[in-house]
Design an enzyme around this catalytic site. Structure first.
Site, PDB file in Angstrom:
ATOM      1  N   HIS A 239       0.831  -1.213   0.000  1.00 37.01           N
ATOM      2  CA  HIS A 239       0.000   0.000   0.000  1.00 37.01           C
ATOM      3  C   HIS A 239       0.859   1.254   0.000  1.00 37.01           C
ATOM      4  O   HIS A 239       2.051   1.218   0.337  1.00 37.01           O
ATOM      5  CB  HIS A 239      -0.912   0.030   1.226  1.00 37.01           C
ATOM      6  CG  HIS A 239      -2.132  -0.840   1.079  1.00 37.01           C
ATOM      7  ND1 HIS A 239      -2.113  -2.194   1.287  1.00 37.01           N
ATOM      8  CD2 HIS A 239      -3.418  -0.523   0.736  1.00 37.01           C
ATOM      9  CE1 HIS A 239      -3.323  -2.692   1.077  1.00 37.01           C
ATOM     10  NE2 HIS A 239      -4.140  -1.697   0.736  1.00 37.01           N
TER      11      HIS A 239
ATOM     12  N   LYS B 186      -0.990   5.034   4.690  1.00 35.22           N
ATOM     13  CA  LYS B 186      -1.996   4.145   5.296  1.00 35.22           C
ATOM     14  C   LYS B 186      -1.722   3.979   6.795  1.00 35.22           C
ATOM     15  O   LYS B 186      -0.589   3.743   7.198  1.00 35.22           O
ATOM     16  CB  LYS B 186      -1.966   2.777   4.599  1.00 35.22           C
ATOM     17  CG  LYS B 186      -3.001   1.809   5.105  1.00 35.22           C
ATOM     18  CD  LYS B 186      -3.157   0.630   4.155  1.00 35.22           C
ATOM     19  CE  LYS B 186      -4.124  -0.410   4.698  1.00 35.22           C
ATOM     20  NZ  LYS B 186      -5.450   0.134   5.004  1.00 35.22           N
TER      21      LYS B 186
END
Ligand SMILES: NC(=O)C1=CN([C@@H]2O[C@H](COP(=O)(O)OP(=O)(O)OC[C@H]3O[C@@H](n4cnc5c(N)ncnc54)[C@H](O)[C@@H]3O)[C@@H](O)[C@H]2O)C=CC1
Ligand SMILES: O=C(O)C1=N[C@H](C(=O)O)C[C@H](O)C1
Length: 245
Positions: free
Chosen positions: A131, A135
């Site tokens: 990711h 995040k």
């Protein structure tokens, strides 16, 4: 027109949801709520969409259910305990629907289902999720959900944990363990949301990979969720149930 309130409206996902709802022919945005805004702004909403933070989502959901507002939730951090609380609230509001999905991208939902199907044929499995580096949570909600689905399929097939000769390791080198499945988290600028489920046994491996290259990938699933939650009272967990997979 379905009247939609967006929670987390100034965030990466929330802002994308506001645009997608405004562009949809059958719904309109009636409230854009972010951190510090009063939830009373949601009074006109029939459905709320929540992409906020694991620390905020339960209060938001409690408010929505208490006020009979249906909810479509993409925010991560849902444990069995949290789901049980939501079920308890909904028991008091039988006409209200809540859809919680760890991932609204069609390909991610399919990847999870394919992984569930493959699980019983392989002695070992590990998951890598990758990711963007803004995040907040690790591992991703999608990877945790995938791990649980795969672990359940392995248990049903009577499989023992895969062989692993590791006897010394640096902390974290073999990843986190979710329901006996190793999950490895990568965070890099330039990434959006990606997951690989790797299966192995003597002589072969199988890799199932999904990539969200842009947050638009989540929008068809979110809009479908908004339409479907109106006719699904109670708690639904996972878009696979709405897609009838
Ligand atoms: N299920 C899915 O398909 C997807 C889920 N997500 C999840 O959605 C969540 C949000 O992700 P991003 O948009 O990337 O994060 P973000 O940090 O860009 O946005 C979150 C927004 O929520 C706001 N917020 C925080 N507390 C709030 C509160 N109490 N009330 C209202 N707003 C509040 C923040 O100010 C921020 O604007 C994360 O849990 C993420 O993992 C993200 C992408 C897809
Ligand atoms: O934070 C994100 O970006 C994402 N969060 C969800 C998750 O934790 O699985 C869904 C998707 O992976 C994007």
């Amino acid at each position: 027109m379905i009247r939609v309130g967006v929670l987390g409206a100034r965030g990466r996902m929330g802002a994308t949801v506001v645009k997608a709802v405004e562009a949809a022919p059958d719904m309109k945005v009636v409230a854009e709520v972010d951190d510090g805004d009063a939830l009373d702004a949601l009074s006109e909403a029939e459905v709320v969409v929540d992409f906020t933070h694991p620390a905020a989502v339960m209060d938001n959901l409690a408010y929505a259910v208490e006020h009979g507002i249906h909810a479509v939730v993409g925010t991560t951090g849902f444990t069995e305990e949290r789901l049980a609380s939501v079920r308890g609230w909904l028991a008091e509001r039988p006409g209200t629907g809540v859809l919680i999905a760890p991932n609204f991208a069609l390909g991610a939902v399919l990847a999870m289902r394919f992984a569930q199907q493959a699980a019983r044929f392989y002695s070992s499995v590990e998951i890598i999720e990758l990711h963007h580096n803004r995040k907040a949570d690790a591992p991703s909600g999608t990877a945790a959900h995938t791990a649980r689905l795969v672990a359940e399929a392995r248990r049903e097939a009577g499989l023992e944990p895969g062989a692993d000769a590791t006897t010394t390791e640096l902390d974290g080198a073999r990843g986190a363990t979710v329901d006996d499945v190793r999950v490895h988290s990568v965070r890099l600028p330039g990434l959006v949301a990606h997951e690989e489920i790797l299966f192995g046994q003597e002589g072969e491996t199988l890799t199932i990979r999904h990539d969200s290259m842009d947050r638009s990938s989540f929008m068809p699933g979110v809009l479908l969720g908004v339409r479907e939650v109106l006719r699904r009272p109670g708690l639904t967990v996972g878009l696979e149930n709405v897609l009838d997979l």
